[in-house]
Motif scaffolding. Structure first.
Motif, PDB file in Angstrom:
ATOM      1  N   ARG A 593      26.058  26.049  66.368  1.00 24.85           N
ATOM      2  CA  ARG A 593      26.049  27.399  65.403  1.00 24.85           C
ATOM      3  C   ARG A 593      27.020  28.248  65.964  1.00 24.85           C
ATOM      4  N   SER A 594      27.821  28.954  65.339  1.00 29.41           N
ATOM      5  CA  SER A 594      28.851  30.000  65.553  1.00 29.41           C
ATOM      6  C   SER A 594      28.967  30.872  64.839  1.00 29.41           C
ATOM      7  N   GLN A 595      29.363  32.036  65.356  1.00 29.68           N
ATOM      8  CA  GLN A 595      29.506  33.221  64.589  1.00 29.68           C
ATOM      9  C   GLN A 595      31.090  33.483  64.537  1.00 29.68           C
ATOM     10  N   LYS A 596      31.430  33.993  63.224  1.00 28.16           N
ATOM     11  CA  LYS A 596      32.832  34.252  62.924  1.00 28.16           C
ATOM     12  C   LYS A 596      32.917  35.571  62.099  1.00 28.16           C
ATOM     13  N   VAL A 597      34.047  36.266  62.412  1.00 27.36           N
ATOM     14  CA  VAL A 597      34.373  37.597  61.564  1.00 27.36           C
ATOM     15  C   VAL A 597      35.075  37.322  60.440  1.00 27.36           C
ATOM     16  N   VAL A 598      34.260  37.692  59.378  1.00 29.15           N
ATOM     17  CA  VAL A 598      35.165  37.289  57.999  1.00 29.15           C
ATOM     18  C   VAL A 598      34.912  38.578  57.252  1.00 29.15           C
ATOM     19  N   MET A 599      35.777  38.649  56.378  1.00 28.78           N
ATOM     20  CA  MET A 599      35.568  39.766  55.347  1.00 28.78           C
ATOM     21  C   MET A 599      34.442  39.659  54.090  1.00 28.78           C
ATOM     22  N   ARG A 600      33.682  40.595  53.796  1.00 26.57           N
ATOM     23  CA  ARG A 600      32.729  40.398  53.014  1.00 26.57           C
ATOM     24  C   ARG A 600      32.300  41.677  52.387  1.00 26.57           C
ATOM     25  N   GLN A 601      32.012  41.562  50.864  1.00 32.15           N
ATOM     26  CA  GLN A 601      31.684  42.688  50.295  1.00 32.15           C
ATOM     27  C   GLN A 601      30.587  43.308  50.369  1.00 32.15           C
ATOM     28  N   ASN A 602      30.408  44.845  50.598  1.00 33.10           N
ATOM     29  CA  ASN A 602      29.262  45.237  51.063  1.00 33.10           C
ATOM     30  C   ASN A 602      28.539  45.593  49.558  1.00 33.10           C
ATOM     31  N   ASP A 603      27.435  46.446  49.356  1.00 36.53           N
ATOM     32  CA  ASP A 603      26.826  46.648  48.060  1.00 36.53           C
ATOM     33  C   ASP A 603      27.680  47.665  47.239  1.00 36.53           C
ATOM     34  N   ALA A 607      35.515  45.497  50.746  1.00 34.70           N
ATOM     35  CA  ALA A 607      35.530  44.384  51.585  1.00 34.70           C
ATOM     36  C   ALA A 607      35.492  45.050  52.893  1.00 34.70           C
ATOM     37  N   ARG A 608      34.400  44.704  53.811  1.00 35.82           N
ATOM     38  CA  ARG A 608      34.443  45.075  54.989  1.00 35.82           C
ATOM     39  C   ARG A 608      34.289  43.821  55.973  1.00 35.82           C
ATOM     40  N   PRO A 609      34.795  43.944  57.172  1.00 41.14           N
ATOM     41  CA  PRO A 609      34.477  42.713  58.474  1.00 41.14           C
ATOM     42  C   PRO A 609      32.816  42.718  58.668  1.00 41.14           C
ATOM     43  N   ALA A 610      32.414  41.362  58.675  1.00 45.28           N
ATOM     44  CA  ALA A 610      31.178  41.137  58.977  1.00 45.28           C
ATOM     45  C   ALA A 610      31.088  39.963  59.736  1.00 45.28           C
ATOM     46  N   LEU A 611      29.974  39.725  60.468  1.00 50.11           N
ATOM     47  CA  LEU A 611      29.656  38.491  61.112  1.00 50.11           C
ATOM     48  C   LEU A 611      28.846  37.578  60.522  1.00 50.11           C
ATOM     49  N   GLU A 612      29.303  36.310  60.368  1.00 49.24           N
ATOM     50  CA  GLU A 612      28.685  35.201  59.529  1.00 49.24           C
ATOM     51  C   GLU A 612      28.311  34.170  60.182  1.00 49.24           C
ATOM     52  N   ASP A 613      27.220  33.266  60.059  1.00 48.32           N
ATOM     53  CA  ASP A 613      26.837  32.211  60.871  1.00 48.32           C
ATOM     54  C   ASP A 613      27.742  31.079  60.190  1.00 48.32           C
ATOM     55  N   PHE A 614      28.135  30.106  60.814  1.00 45.07           N
ATOM     56  CA  PHE A 614      28.519  28.816  60.516  1.00 45.07           C
ATOM     57  C   PHE A 614      27.810  27.585  61.388  1.00 45.07           C
ATOM     58  N   TYR A 615      27.636  26.481  60.581  1.00 45.17           N
ATOM     59  CA  TYR A 615      27.266  25.122  61.254  1.00 45.17           C
ATOM     60  C   TYR A 615      28.043  24.139  61.135  1.00 45.17           C
ATOM     61  N   ARG A 616      28.367  23.342  62.212  1.00 45.02           N
ATOM     62  CA  ARG A 616      29.049  22.201  62.185  1.00 45.02           C
ATOM     63  C   ARG A 616      28.514  21.123  63.076  1.00 45.02           C
ATOM     64  N   GLU A 617      28.372  19.899  62.623  1.00 42.79           N
ATOM     65  CA  GLU A 617      28.002  18.775  63.436  1.00 42.79           C
ATOM     66  C   GLU A 617      29.144  18.341  64.428  1.00 42.79           C
ATOM     67  N   ILE A 618      29.125  18.550  65.778  1.00 41.10           N
ATOM     68  CA  ILE A 618      30.172  18.205  66.526  1.00 41.10           C
ATOM     69  C   ILE A 618      30.172  16.934  67.148  1.00 41.10           C
ATOM     70  N   LEU A 619      28.934  16.304  67.136  1.00 37.99           N
ATOM     71  CA  LEU A 619      29.107  14.908  67.751  1.00 37.99           C
ATOM     72  C   LEU A 619      27.654  14.160  67.165  1.00 37.99           C
ATOM     73  N   ARG A 620      28.022  12.905  66.864  1.00 36.52           N
ATOM     74  CA  ARG A 620      26.933  12.056  66.300  1.00 36.52           C
ATOM     75  C   ARG A 620      27.203  10.726  67.030  1.00 36.52           C
ATOM     76  N   MET A 621      26.155  10.078  67.562  1.00 35.04           N
ATOM     77  CA  MET A 621      26.401   8.827  68.539  1.00 35.04           C
ATOM     78  C   MET A 621      24.971   8.076  67.842  1.00 35.04           C
ATOM     79  N   ARG A 622      25.202   6.710  67.345  1.00 33.09           N
ATOM     80  CA  ARG A 622      24.469   5.938  67.220  1.00 33.09           C
ATOM     81  C   ARG A 622      24.528   4.579  67.727  1.00 33.09           C
TER      82      ARG A 622
END
Length: 784
Positions: A593-603, A607-622
C-alpha cells in the motif's frame, strides 16, 4: 491689405461660375477608426455583415469608396481578413488588400502580398499567395492564385507540401495546380523535390488534400532479401465511402515474380466489422526436394507454382442484438507461403496485428494448420448457445506431400454447443449446477467419421467459513456415437491402445474432486517520513504498509478407468484417461500500500493536491506438486519405466516491485532427476520516456518416462527492447537464439526517423533461411 488688381478681378469673376458647375472629383472625409459595419446581400439573397476596423478610414465619392490603413481588420464571425491597406467598393462589394495579408475561412488560412475578393461570393485573386489547410496540414502556394466560387483555387507556378517552414524537406512543384479543398490537388508538369533538388517528374499528378480518408496511391516500400532479390511494393487505396475501403497492392520480386494483393475492409457500425485479404502469385521457383527448401528439416516439398493466401474475419450482431455472428477464413496454398511472406505490406506479421486490433482474435502461428469457421452465439442469464462449423486445413496435404486421400484431418461440420452456467439450484441451498451439451458431425476424408453427442452435467457444493473454504464437485461425461464407417484412424500414441475397429457406441465417464483452501494474512506498517500534499510534491509517493498472505490449498481428483478403446477417436475427449491424484500448493502474496500526491477536486470543484492510497501486488509465488496414486501402483512396463508418482515441483513466481520492473519465472523441478525439467523466465525494465529492454529464457529437458516422452533438449534465449529518448530517432531490436542449434538465430533491427512531415522506417531481419532489408518512407498527409 492692398486692393486686388483690375486684371485679377476680371479673372476671378470669370472663374466663379465654374466652381458651381464642376464639383471636385474626390472629396475625402476622414472617419473615426472604430469598427464600421458593411452589410451586403449574397448571391443566395442572404444578408451578411462584415465589421471593418483600422487605424484610419477614409471615404471618397460620397462613401462609394472606403480606404482603410494600418491594422486593417475585416471580421465576419470566425472568418477574417487582415492587411496593411484595404480599399472597399460599396457598389460591387469587392475589397482590395495589400501588405501582410492574412485571411481565415473555416479552418484554412491564406497569406499573400496582394489580393482582391468579392465579399459576397468570396471569389478573387492573390499574388504570391499561400494557403494552409489545417485538416491535412498542407501548404499550397503560387505566384498568382485565382479563387473560384466555392472551395476551388487555381495556382500558377505552384508548390505543395505538408512541411512547416520556408525551406520544406519535400515538396511538389508544378506549372499549374487546381485545388479543391477537401478534395484533390491536380498538378500539371509536376516535379517532386527533396529540399530544392528535383528528384522525379510527371506531366500530371493528383494529390489528396482531404481531411477524411482519401483514395490514392500509398507510399511504396522497398526491400531486398536472399530468397526474393530486390523487391518493390506499390499499394493503392480506394476509399469507397465512410464505412468501406479497398487496397490493391503489387509487389515485384526480382527472383520470384509479381505478388498481387487485394484487401477489403468494412465498418458500417460499432457492432459490425469485416476484413478480408487475398495475396497470390505465380512463383518462378518450385521445391521438388527437401534439400531445395529454405526450411530444411520440415520434410516438406512444394511442387506448385500457383500460390496464395486467403484470410479474413467478420463480426456482427443480428437484428436481435442478443445473437452474435463471427466468421474466420484462413486458407493457404502451401505450408511455406506464410513463412516466406511473413514480412512486408501484406505479410503475416502485419495482418496478425491488424486482425487482433480489430477483432481481438489471433491468427494461428505460421507453421500450424489453418482454421476457418462460422460461429453463431446467444447468451442468457444462466445459459448460452453456440452453433458453429469449422474447417481445418492440414498444410502438409497436397503439393507433393501427404496425398489428399490419406488426409485424416478432423472437420466439425456442423457443431452445436449448449451451456448451463454455474448457479444455485435453489436459493436456499448452497448446491450449484452447471453443464454442457455438444452435438457434432465429425468428418474426415480418410478414417472414422460420424456424429458424436456429449453431455457433461456437474454438481458443486461450496462451503465457506471463517477458517477457509471446501468445494466438492461431481460430474459425468456421457458420450454417444453414430459412426458411419468404423475404421482404423492413425495418430494414437502408445498410452491409448485401441482395437482395429472403432465401432463403439457409447462411453460413461464419471469424475469427482474435492478442494480445501484457507488464507493467513498479516499487515506490516512501515516507518515513513511525513509526505505532505503540495504542488511541489505532486507525483511523489511512498510505501506505507505491506500485506503478506499465505494460501495453502489441497485438492483430490479422481476419475475411474473406463474402457474406451473400441470407440471412435476424434480428439482427446474420446480417450478420457483415468486419474487419481492429490494436488497440494502453497501461494504467497505480497501486496504493497502506498500513498501518492495527486490532483483531486474538492467540494468547490477546485483541483488541489491530495494524498491518495494505491495498492499493488508486488510478489506472488506459488509452489505446487501432485501425487499420482495410479502411478504408485502401476504394473504396465514397470521393468522399463520405474514408478514416479511424485510430479515435478512447480514454482510460479511473479515480481512487480515498481511500475517499471517486471519479472516472471516458471520452473519445474523433478525430485527423481534432481534437476529442472522446464524453465521459463521473462524480465522487463521500461521507462516510458526512454524505452524498454527485456530478456527471456526458455529451457526444456529431454525426458523418457512412462507419462512423459520428450526427445530433444530445447534452450532458447530472447533479448529485445527499444529506445525512444533519442527524438526524432527510435530504435528497436529483437534477438532469439536456439542454444542447442547455433545456426538457428533470428535478429531484427528497426530504425524509425520521425520528422514533422515524413517518417522513414528501415529494418534488417536476419533469419536462418534468409536475410532481408526493408525501407519505406511515409509522407505526412499522403501515405499515413
Amino acid at each position: 491689405m492692398s486692393p486686388m488688381p483690375p486684371s485679377f478681378r476680371v479673372l476671378f469673376l470669370l472663374a466663379l461660375p465654374l466652381l458651381f458647375c464642376f464639383p471636385p472629383v474626390m472629396a475625402p472625409r476622414a472617419l473615426a477608426a472604430d469598427a464600421r459595419p458593411l452589410v451586403m446581400q449574397t448571391e443566395d439573397e442572404r444578408l451578411v455583415r462584415w465589421d471593418l476596423s483600422a487605424d484610419s478610414v477614409t471615404t471618397y465619392n460620397d462613401n462609394e469608396i472606403m480606404e482603410a490603413r494600418g491594422n486593417v481588420f475585416l471580421r465576419r464571425g470566425s472568418e477574417y481578413l487582415k492587411a496593411d491597406f484595404a480599399r472597399y467598393y460599396m457598389s460591387s462589394h469587392w475589397v482590395y488588400l495589400k501588405g501582410n495579408i492574412a485571411v481565415r475561412t473555416g479552418r484554412d488560412e491564406i497569406q499573400a502580398e496582394e489580393a482582391e475578393f468579392d465579399l459576397r461570393s468570396r471569389v478573387g485573386w492573390l499574388k504570391k499567395g499561400r494557403i494552409f489547410l489545417s485538416g491535412p496540414h498542407a501548404y499550397i502556394s503560387g505566384e498568382f492564385v485565382n479563387k473560384h466560387w466555392g472551395d476551388m483555387y487555381t495556382f500558377k507556378r505552384a508548390t505543395v507540401t505538408t512541411c512547416d517552414g520556408d525551406s520544406p524537406a519535400w515538396s511538389f512543384s508544378a506549372d499549374e495546380a487546381v485545388v479543391e479543398i477537401d478534395g484533390y490537388a491536380r498538378l500539371t508538369h509536376s516535379t517532386f523535390q527533396v529540399k530544392d533538388t528535383p528528384v522525379a517528374y510527371t506531366p500530371y499528378f493528383i494529390l489528396p488534400v482531404k481531411t477524411k480518408r482519401q483514395t490514392g496511391f500509398l507510399m511504396p516500400e522497398y526491400g531486398q532479401s536472399d530468397e526474393k532479390g530486390l523487391t518493390f511494393t506499390l499499394p493503392f487505396f480506394w476509399a469507397i465511402d465512410d464505412s468501406n475501403d479497398m487496397t490493391f497492392s503489387e509487389t515485384w520480386m526480382e527472383k520470384r515474380g509479381f505478388l498481387h494483393g487485394l484487401e477489403a475492409r468494412s465498418r458500417p457500425s460499432d457492432d459490425t466489422a469485416g476484413w478480408i485479404r487475398l495475396d497470390w502469385l505465380y512463383d518462378t521457383r518450385r521445391i521438388t526436394s527437401e534439400d531445395q527448401g529454405a526450411y530444411d528439416g520440415d520434410g516438406l516439398v512444394r511442387n506448385n507454382r500457383e500460390r496464395y493466401w486467403l484470410r479474413g474475419m467478420y463480426d456482427t450482431r443480428l437484428p436481435n442484438p442478443d445473437w452474435r455472428f463471427k466468421a474466420d477464413l484462413d486458407f493457404v496454398s502451401d505450408p511455406e507461403f506464410l513463412r516466406e511472406f511473413k514480412h512486408g505490406f501484406g505479410g503475416f506479421d502485419r495482418n496478425r496485428e491488424a486482425l487482433f486490433a480489430i477483432f481481438s482474435r489471433d491468427l494461428r502461428e505460421k507453421y500450424e494448420d489453418r482454421v476457418s469457421g462460422l460461429l453463431l452465439t446467444r447468451d442468457w442469464q444462466r445459459g448460452s448457445l453456440a452453433l458453429s462449423a469449422q474447417y481445418t486445413q492440414n498444410i502438409r496435404v497436397g503439393n507433393g506431400n501427404i496425398p489428399y486421400n490419406e488426409d485424416t484431418t478432423l472437420q466439425r461440420l456442423p457443431q452445436v454447443d449448449a451451456f448451463l452456467h454455474k448457479g444455485r439450484i435453489l436459493p436456499s441451498l448452497p448446491l450449484e449446477a452447471e453443464g454442457s451439451f455438444q452435438a457434432a458431425y465429425l468428418y474426415r476424408r480418410a478414417g472414422t467419421r460420424g456424429a458424436r453427442y456429449q453431455a457433461s452435467p456437474r454438481l458443486t457444493l461450496p462451503l465457506a467459513s471463517r477458517y477457509g473454504s471446501l468445494i466438492a464437485s461431481a460430474g459425468l461425461v456421457q458420450t454417444l456415437y453414430d459412426t458411419e464407417n468404423p475404421g482404423h484412424t492413425k495418430n494414437l500414441d502408445r498410452y491409448d491402445p485401441r482395437t482395429p475397429k472403432e465401432d463403439g457406441t457409447s462411453a460413461t465417464v464419471p469424475d469427482v474432486s474435492i478442494a480445501a483452501s484457507t488464507e493467513f494474512a498479516r499487515v506490516f506498517d512501515l516507518e515513513k517520513t511525513s509526505l505532505r500534499a503540495s504542488n511541489g510534491t505532486l507525483g511523489a509517493s511512498q510505501w506505507t504498509a505491506l500485506r503478506h498472505s499465505v494460501q495453502p490449498r489441497l485438492e483430490y481428483r479422481q476419475r475411474p478407468w473406463v474402457d474406451q478403446d473400441d470407440n471412435p477417436y476424434y480428439d482427446a475427449e474420446d480417450r478420457l484417461a483415468a486419474r487419481s491424484e492429490l494436488v497440494y500448493s502453497l501461494t504467497n502474496v505480497l501486496t504493497a500500500r502506498s500513498q501518492k500526491v495527486v490532483m483531486r477536486q474538492n467540494d468547490a470543484g477546485e483541483a488541489r493536491p491530495a494524498l491518495e492510497d494505491f495498492y499493488r501486488e508486488i510478489l506472488r509465488m506459488r509452489l505446487e506438486q501432485a501425487y499420482d496414486f495410479r502411478e504408485a501402483t502401476r504394473r504396465q512396463e514397470k521393468d522399463r519405466y520405474e514408478r514416479r508418482p511424485f510430479g515435478d515441483i512447480l514454482m510460479d513466481l511473479t515480481v512487480f516491485p515498481w511500475e517499471n520492473i517486471a519479472l516472471e519465472t516458471r520452473d519445474n523441478w523433478s525430485p527423481y532427476l534432481g534437476k529442472v525439467t522446464r524453465h521459463q523466465s521473462y524480465l522487463r525494465f521500461f521507462l516510458p520516456e526512454y524505452g524498454d529492454v527485456y530478456l527471456g529464457y526458455d529451457q526444456r529437458t529431454a525426458l523418457d518416462e512412462y507419462r512423459r516422452d520428450r526427445e530433444d533438449d530445447l534452450r532458447y534465449l530472447t533479448l529485445g527492447g527499444g529506445i525512444v529518448a533519442l527524438d526524432p530517432l527510435q530504435f528497436s531490436f529483437s534477438f532469439r537464439k536456439d542454444l542447442e542449434d547455433t545456426d538457428n538465430t533470428e535478429t531484427e533491427i528497426r530504425v524509425i526517423y520521425n520528422h514533422q512531415c515524413f517518417q522513414i522506417l528501415a529494418s534488417v531481419i536476419m533469419e536462418p533461411e534468409e536475410r532481408s532489408y526493408h525501407l519505406s518512407v511515409v509522407l505526412t498527409g499522403l501515405g499515413d
